[in-house]
Design a protein around this motif. Structure first.
Motif, PDB file in Angstrom:
ATOM      1  N   PRO A   1     -21.858  22.236  53.444  1.00 53.67           N
ATOM      2  CA  PRO A   1     -21.723  20.811  53.760  1.00 53.67           C
ATOM      3  C   PRO A   1     -20.783  20.021  52.850  1.00 53.67           C
ATOM      4  O   PRO A   1     -20.343  18.937  53.243  1.00 53.67           O
ATOM      5  CB  PRO A   1     -23.156  20.277  53.633  1.00 53.67           C
ATOM      6  N   VAL A   2     -20.478  20.542  51.667  1.00 57.79           N
ATOM      7  CA  VAL A   2     -19.641  19.789  50.737  1.00 57.79           C
ATOM      8  C   VAL A   2     -18.270  20.409  50.537  1.00 57.79           C
ATOM      9  O   VAL A   2     -17.445  19.832  49.816  1.00 57.79           O
ATOM     10  CB  VAL A   2     -20.329  19.621  49.371  1.00 57.79           C
ATOM     11  N   LYS A   3     -18.009  21.534  51.154  1.00 64.18           N
ATOM     12  CA  LYS A   3     -16.717  22.187  50.987  1.00 64.18           C
ATOM     13  C   LYS A   3     -15.583  21.281  51.445  1.00 64.18           C
ATOM     14  O   LYS A   3     -15.641  20.687  52.513  1.00 64.18           O
ATOM     15  CB  LYS A   3     -16.679  23.506  51.765  1.00 64.18           C
ATOM     16  N   GLY A   4     -14.572  21.187  50.608  1.00 64.38           N
ATOM     17  CA  GLY A   4     -13.444  20.326  50.900  1.00 64.38           C
ATOM     18  C   GLY A   4     -13.625  18.895  50.472  1.00 64.38           C
ATOM     19  O   GLY A   4     -12.658  18.122  50.482  1.00 64.38           O
ATOM     20  N   ARG A   5     -14.843  18.511  50.105  1.00 66.79           N
ATOM     21  CA  ARG A   5     -15.123  17.145  49.673  1.00 66.79           C
ATOM     22  C   ARG A   5     -15.534  17.067  48.212  1.00 66.79           C
ATOM     23  O   ARG A   5     -15.154  16.125  47.514  1.00 66.79           O
ATOM     24  CB  ARG A   5     -16.230  16.518  50.525  1.00 66.79           C
ATOM     25  N   PHE A   6     -16.326  18.018  47.763  1.00 65.98           N
ATOM     26  CA  PHE A   6     -16.816  18.040  46.390  1.00 65.98           C
ATOM     27  C   PHE A   6     -16.046  19.072  45.578  1.00 65.98           C
ATOM     28  O   PHE A   6     -15.662  20.131  46.099  1.00 65.98           O
ATOM     29  CB  PHE A   6     -18.299  18.400  46.343  1.00 65.98           C
TER      30      PHE A   6
END
Length: 116
Positions: free
Chosen positions: A62-67
């Motif tokens: 769910p956080v890949k590319g954002r976190f």
């Protein structure tokens, strides 16, 4: 004696960014990996991101590319840059350290609340 102190949490609107920082002190053994966990209301604690001593980072889907997780060996810190926040990112975030000798330490947790 060992302390893991999180900072940088708080309130954010969807789409905004926050940066969490964990200040580590009192650990005399070699650090094997650093990680950030989170626990949303009504859900189990989950691993968000981790980084090894060789700077190999992994993330939950769910956080890949954002976190993005990073460490600073000289400052004894591990940070979590959180971009394009979503309401589902809301929860208590915990800093985690595991040493080469398999000792584990947790921070007290810090609240992140993302409004829509």
């Amino acid at each position: 004696q060992v302390q893991l102190v999180e900072s940088g949490g708080g309130l954010a609107q969807a789409g905004e960014s926050l940066r969490l920082s964990c200040q580590i002190s009192g650990i005399s053994f070699r650090i094997f990996l650093l990680a950030w966990y989170r626990q949303a209301p009504g859900k189990q604690r989950e691993l968000v991101a981790q980084i090894t001593r060789d700077d190999i980072a992994t993330y939950t889907d769910p956080v890949k590319g954002r976190f993005f997780i990073s460490r600073d060996v000289d400052k004894n810190t591990v940070d979590l840059q959180m971009n394009r926040l979503k309401p589902d990112d809301t929860g208590i975030y915990y800093c985690y350290v595991r040493t080469k000798r398999a000792f584990e330490y947790w921070g007290q947790g810090i609240q992140v609340t993302v409004s829509s």
